[in-house]
Design an enzyme around this catalytic site. Structure first.
Site, PDB file in Angstrom:
ATOM      1  N   ASP A 232       0.848  -1.184   0.000  1.00  0.00           N
ATOM      2  CA  ASP A 232       0.000   0.000   0.000  1.00  0.00           C
ATOM      3  C   ASP A 232       0.889   1.241   0.000  1.00  0.00           C
ATOM      4  O   ASP A 232       1.697   1.437   0.914  1.00  0.00           O
ATOM      5  CB  ASP A 232      -0.905   0.001   1.240  1.00  0.00           C
TER       6      ASP A 232
ATOM      7  N   ASP B 176      -3.383   2.447  -5.663  1.00  0.00           N
ATOM      8  CA  ASP B 176      -2.197   2.478  -4.803  1.00  0.00           C
ATOM      9  C   ASP B 176      -2.070   1.232  -3.926  1.00  0.00           C
ATOM     10  O   ASP B 176      -1.350   1.230  -2.933  1.00  0.00           O
ATOM     11  CB  ASP B 176      -2.228   3.723  -3.912  1.00  0.00           C
ATOM     12  N   GLU B 177      -2.752   0.160  -4.310  1.00  0.00           N
ATOM     13  CA  GLU B 177      -2.822  -1.015  -3.439  1.00  0.00           C
ATOM     14  C   GLU B 177      -2.713  -2.295  -4.268  1.00  0.00           C
ATOM     15  O   GLU B 177      -3.403  -2.453  -5.276  1.00  0.00           O
ATOM     16  CB  GLU B 177      -4.156  -0.982  -2.684  1.00  0.00           C
TER      17      GLU B 177
END
Length: 381
Positions: free
Chosen positions: A11, A105-106
């Site tokens: 993350d 973003d993960e």
């Protein structure tokens, strides 16, 4: 014997904020909010300095500015966020045998079986270091035997850290954590569990399942098993190659520019409509032209992730004019979008998204009811 699973969850920490700081390093250490205007919209994300004042993602901007009036408000740079997200995706794709892009973003990475050749924690640390070295962005990870524990380990490791939960230690890891940190537990369920006297995940795990079922209902079985650290969701392979396209072979070859532009706009609108129906956004758009002699050419362009007509149509028009051999007749015209992702909500939390999304929803509802050609932009008629 079943293989020991190893799942890493990555993350990017305060991703949008950190990208803004890369652009302007003087922002480092200051309370920053990425979102709408001061009195409308919601907080997309904020710096840890702003979080100390109680500011949180999805909070109304008006409330956030009341909590932290000295915060620096940033409107967001969607093209830059897309660029850095792609960078991280490419780094992971080059190294990982199987990964899932959960959001902009993960990421989840399944490295099951690689322990025959690499030490899982060492391999994951090295991947994190490569991401940070190439992007200059902070990133945290959790490493565990399943997706749920890996994600919760990441949350405990933030900011900019990492944590491994060894196989067999899942229940021990969860036990002291407050129920508010339990992945998948909403406010209503949390309230019910607190009413039963539970304060930690360990309290829930040690409670008799048959008694829990009487008070929580059908959800109790899944909840209780997850409190034991059991979770069986798979890592779903990420495929950028999937695309949505629309093309038209004309009854007569034509170089009528007004007609060609109207067709191009209509096709782009249909592609955008399909994107929204699939709850996906596109990071690449291509235009295809076929001439009467069957020579076929195409040109594509990377774009900030979007599913909005008004953002896709100008790109399609630009590509057409770059590709078209002026004056020649065209047999077939097509539009295709690719690099599809379900990052819609995250990448589109700018430029008054609620109003814009509401407008498109109303248009899509009309199209669903009366047909896709019922509503179109002025340029498509």
């Amino acid at each position: 014997m079943e293989k020991q699973r190893y799942i890493a969850h990555f993350d990017l920490d305060a991703f949008f904020v950190e990208v803004e700081i890369l652009k302007d390093p003087s922002l480092r250490g200051k309370p920053l909010i990425v979102g709408g205007s001061r009195d409308r919209g919601v907080v997309t994300t904020c710096s840890y300095e702003a979080r100390k004042f109680g500011v949180a993602s999805a909070m109304p901007m008006k409330k956030a500015m009341q909590l932290c009036p000295q915060a620096i408000l940033l409107q967001g740079s969607r093209d830059r966020y897309s660029h850095y997200s792609r960078m991280v995706t490419e780094i992971i794709a080059a190294k990982a045998p199987l990964f899932e892009k959960a959001s902009i973003d993960e990421f989840y990475v399944d490295i099951t079986g690689m322990d025959r050749f690499f030490q899982p924690l060492k391999w994951t640390i090295e991947l994190r270091e490569e991401i940070m070295e190439k992007t200059k962005l902070p990133i945290s990870f959790g490493l565990a035997s399943n997706k749920m524990i890996a994600k919760m380990a990441t949350n405990e490791a933030k900011p900019n850290g990492y944590l491994q939960v060894l196989p067999g230690r899942e229940k021990e890891f969860l036990a002291p954590l407050p129920l508010s940190r339990f992945m998948g537990v909403g406010e209503h369920t949390l309230k019910n569990l607190h009413a039963l006297g539970f304060s930690t995940i360990g309290d829930l795990a040690s409670y008799p399942l048959e008694v829990l079922e009487k008070t929580v209902g059908n959800y109790a079985v899944d909840l209780w098993h997850r409190a034991q650290g059991q979770h069986h969701s798979e890592v779903h392979a990420y495929h950028e190659s999937k695309s949505i396209s629309n093309e038209n072979t004309f009854e007569e070859n034509t170089n009528d520019m007004e007609f060609l532009m109207s067709q191009l706009v209509k096709m782009t609108e249909k592609v955008a409509f399909n994107l929204r129906n699939d709850d996906k956004m596109a990071g690449c758009l291509a235009v295809k032209i076929r001439y009467p002699d069957f020579e076929t050419t195409s040109k594509q362009s990377s774009i900030p992730y979007t599913f909005f007509d008004d953002e896709l149509i100008p790109v399609a028009k630009t590509l057409f004019h770059q590709l078209y051999r002026k004056g020649e007749k065209i047999r077939l015209l097509g539009v295709r979008v690719s690099e599809l992702t379900r990052e819609a909500l995250q990448t589109n939390l700018f430029s008054d998204p609620a109003r814009k999304a509401g407008l498109y929803k109303a248009i899509d509802d009309v199209k669903d009811r009366f047909g896709r050609d019922a509503v179109g932009s002025g340029g498509s008629f």
